[in-house]
Write an enzyme that holds these catalytic residues in place. Structure first.
Site, mmCIF file in Angstrom:
data_model
loop_
_atom_site.group_PDB
_atom_site.id
_atom_site.type_symbol
_atom_site.label_atom_id
_atom_site.label_comp_id
_atom_site.label_asym_id
_atom_site.label_seq_id
_atom_site.Cartn_x
_atom_site.Cartn_y
_atom_site.Cartn_z
ATOM 1 N N GLU A 116 9.720 3.989 22.910
ATOM 2 C CA GLU A 116 9.942 5.429 22.991
ATOM 3 C C GLU A 116 8.924 6.001 23.960
ATOM 4 O OE1 GLU A 116 10.012 7.248 19.119
ATOM 5 O OE2 GLU A 116 9.711 9.248 19.949
ATOM 6 N N ASP A 166 3.878 18.786 18.318
ATOM 7 C CA ASP A 166 2.916 17.692 18.364
ATOM 8 C C ASP A 166 1.514 18.126 17.973
ATOM 9 O OD1 ASP A 166 4.298 15.249 19.268
ATOM 10 O OD2 ASP A 166 4.904 16.550 20.921
ATOM 11 N N TYR A 224 16.547 9.904 12.908
ATOM 12 C CA TYR A 224 15.088 9.822 12.887
ATOM 13 C C TYR A 224 14.599 10.743 11.782
ATOM 14 C CZ TYR A 224 10.362 9.909 15.060
ATOM 15 O OH TYR A 224 9.033 9.816 15.337
#
Ligand SMILES: Cc1ncc(COP(=O)(O)O)c(C=O)c1O
Lengths: 408, 286
Positions: B55, B66, B181
């Protein structure tokens, strides 16, 4: 681009889009939350007791309605159009931000949230948020760029007095954009008890709509006040634009009055050509940031550029999505004023009107000064004086080369 | 919805691993972090070290989902001016050496929107990319990109989160392709540790609603944690823990110390050992 429409007031669509703009570009973790905010807001709008409670706080706590004031000295000075100020700087906490904070805090209470987070640039939204949190007994965390903390010290101390936890964000440009990133990160990590009280008409749906609705009290009051003062509608409305909340609040009730000219003034910083500015529409392109698609300052590769403005409240590389749409529709004219022009207007207003305006509306005033002389005496201009300038005295002293500790 | 991707490097991998009764290890690094040379060594070394899927982070100036580790890695890469074309160029070079390991790109929408969703899908397919994850494109906003990806047989991989409740899950699953995911923590990357019991329960719940492989990421930092997840998930994603090793091994000018790539790849090997032995009897010892 303009199409023939019956109304400009029916946006957004169900998914929060104003044409190409708006929407909900957020991480999946947040998606269920913003859907919950949307449902809660719809339910509140359908409950007359919510509107009643908000109106009562607007009146007795914020001090609404804000007056409509005929700025006679400036009118004479410019020698043209008749200039009025909508005095939102007289609100409790000193700006229009309280209108939105009261609406959202009542919503957060209904949702059972116990912790409020917010981002702030100038600190006006942070102060307004800290204020309503103190009043309603909710925990308050405010994210603020380290650079803005430096240039808006009085507001930082006000927030602390009100009991807020002010967290400095020193990443990137250390201004409003980074503060908003950090607030979004906090929200993702504290989804269960936290409500994100966004301070401008931007962010993911339903925020742009919700904030617009709360700020529309400005334009709604103005209709009645102008009718009383002049017996008719105004001709031109002017407001400064950071994310665009005071402007959309002034404009929205007039969008369908075709004869009313609407002008949004962005911050041109050191000049659009210099590349150091915060004028998303005049100097940006459509893109996606902070949950919505809108005009953004960005590089060709799609990285977001830092904005620049002497005014911390306008120092943001985006603009609310409804403004992007109104721009494409040609309904609102978006222009800009530089740091220097705002500084000049700031001083002029202080000397002639005895009103020290915030640097943000000083941008709007500077543009009023450009158009007023060319317009006839019966042309009615209303400028939204959306904030007072106490918070800006250090910045202005600095720009004028005056040492605050020394001889003033 | 138009036909979804039915056969790809990614589907073949998951079929193979199903036969082997083991989970895939997905390793995340940011493209060109800390510099193009070290990144290239890491990328080329990943399959041998045991990464089943690679990834690659496409850096963005405002990575809102993030935590500090990946924020800083994006900044390092952006400082050297990395672009989408650089990321795709690296994939293309990799494909001259390696045809089997799926490569997926992870990023935020604005750079892709600027590139043009159609142009991006075409260029990504040409380079040998297999799928993309766009953090700020929930199913509600994804169609503009996803229709272009499907035309090029690329998977659009969607995230499901702890907040994605049972009423919303079908909406995510309807659009999902390649694998789903699952975001194991309520939070940004690299800041919290996943609660395995809770994650296991959510994965079991999702199995009842989809036949797609289920990956788990966010909050998995050690080989032991990776092994634990590999017992019930089809893919285990490790990102910040790898990126942290890179951050620890560079100086202020982002120059790597000697042996850094070996150290990163050694960690990948540990993760891989954990994942590969997780379902064998003494897997707990891995
Ligand atoms: C007084 C004042 N005006 C304007 C703004 C800009 O925000 P908006 O464009 O949402 O009205 C701010 C923001 O801090 C402000 O404090």
């Amino acid at each position: 681009m303009a199409d023939a429409r019956n109304t400009y007031r029916d946006g957004p669509d169900e998914a929060g889009h104003f044409g190409l703009f708006g929407g909900r570009y957020v991480a999946e973790t947040l998606m269920p939350l913003i859907l919950e905010v949307e449902r809660a807001y719809e339910a509140a709008c359908g409950d007359p007791s919510y509107a009643k409670e908000l109106a009562s706080f607007n009146a007795a706590y914020a001090g609404r309605p804000s007056p409509l004031y005929f700025a006679e000295p400036l009118t004479e000075h410019f020698g043209g159009a008749k200039i009025y100020f909508k005095r939102d700087e007289l609100n409790h906490t000193g700006s229009h931000k309280i209108n939105n904070c009261l609406g959202q805090i009542l919503l957060a209470k209904r949702m059972g949230k116990t912790r409020i987070i917010a981002e702030t640039g100038a600190g006006q939204h942070g102060v307004a948020t800290a204020t309503v949190c103190a009043r309603f007994g909710l925990d308050c965390v405010v994210y603020m760029g380290a650079k803005d903390i430096e240039r808006q010290k009085p507001n930082v101390f006000r927030m602390k007095l009100l009991g807020a936890d002010v967290r400095a964000v020193d990443k990137g440009s250390a201004t409003l954009k980074e503060a908003m990133n950090e607030a979004l990160r906090d929200w993702v990590a504290n989804v269960d008890d936290t409500y994100y009280l966004i301070g401008t008409a931007a962010g993911p749906h339903p925020y742009p709509t919700m904030v617009r609705d709360f700020q529309s009290v400005i334009g709604e009051e103005l209709r009645g006040q102008m009718d009383t003062a002049e017996g008719r509608l105004p001709d031109t409305l002017v407001a400064c634009i950071g994310g665009g909340s005071n402007a959309i609040g002034l404009f929205h009730p007039f969008l369908d009055d075709a004869d009313v000219r609407l002008i949004g003034v962005e911050a041109a910083g050191k000049g659009i050509e210099s590349g150091e500015h915060a004028a998303s529409i005049s100097g940006g392109d459509p893109g996606v940031l902070h949950g919505n698609r809108t005009f953004l300052l960005q590089e060709n590769g799609g990285q977001i550029k830092d904005a620049h403005s002497i005014s911390a409240g306008l120092d943001y590389p985006g603009i609310g999505p409804e403004h992007s749409w109104l721009h494409m529709q040609g309904r609102v004219d978006y222009v800009s004023a530089t740091d220097q022009e705002a500084l000049d207007a700031f001083q002029l207003c202080s000397r002639l009107e005895g009103i020290i305006p915030a640097l943000e509306p000083s941008h709007a005033l500077s543009y009023v000064g450009k158009i007023a002389p060319e317009l006839p005496a019966d042309h009615l201009i209303v400028m939204n004086l959306c904030g007072r300038g106490d918070k800006d005295v250090f910045t202005v002293a600095d720009a004028l080369g005056i040492e605050m500790g020394g001889e003033l | 919805m138009s036909a979804s991707v039915t056969e790809s490097r990614l589907t073949r991998l998951f079929e193979k691993l199903k036969e082997q009764d083991r989970a895939a290890l997905v390793t995340f690094i940011t493209a060109n972090d800390p510099n193009p040379e070290l990144f290239r060594q890491l990328l080329e070394g990943m399959p041998t070290a045991g990464a089943d899927i690679i990834e690659l982070g496409m850096p963005f100036s405002d990575p809102m989902a993030d935590g500090p580790s990946i924020q800083l890695s994006s900044q390092r890469a952006l400082k050297a001016g990395v672009t989408i074309d650089d990321v795709l160029g690296a994939v293309k070079r990799m494909r001259e050496l390696e045809m089997d390991t799926p490569i997926i790109l992870m990023g935020y929408y604005n750079p892709i929107y600027r590139y043009g969703p159609a142009e991006f899908a075409q260029a990504a397919a040409n380079a040998g990319v297999d799928g993309v994850i766009i953090v700020d494109l929930p199913p509600e906003e994804a169609e503009e990109l996803n229709q272009n990806l499907r035309e090029h047989n690329l998977h659009m991989i969607f995230l499901a989160a702890p907040t994605t409740d049972i009423t919303r899950l079908p909406r995510v699953l309807d659009h999902a392709s390649g694998f789903v995911y699952y975001v194991a923590v309520k939070g940004v990357t690299g800041t919290k540790s996943a609660d395995m019991t809770e994650v296991g329960a959510r994965i079991a719940e999702m199995r009842e609603q989809t036949d797609l492989p289920l990956g788990v990421g966010f909050g998995i930092r050690t080989a032991a944690q990776a092994a634990e997840v590999a017992r019930f998930a089809d893919a285990v994603v490790v990102g910040s823990a790898i990126v942290d090793i890179i951050a620890d091994g560079i100086d202020d000018d982002y120059r790597p110390e000697a042996g850094l790539s070996a150290r990163v790849l050694g960690f990948v090997k540990d993760l891989s050992d954990g994942v590969r032995t997780a379902r064998s009897v003494d897997g707990a010892e891995a």
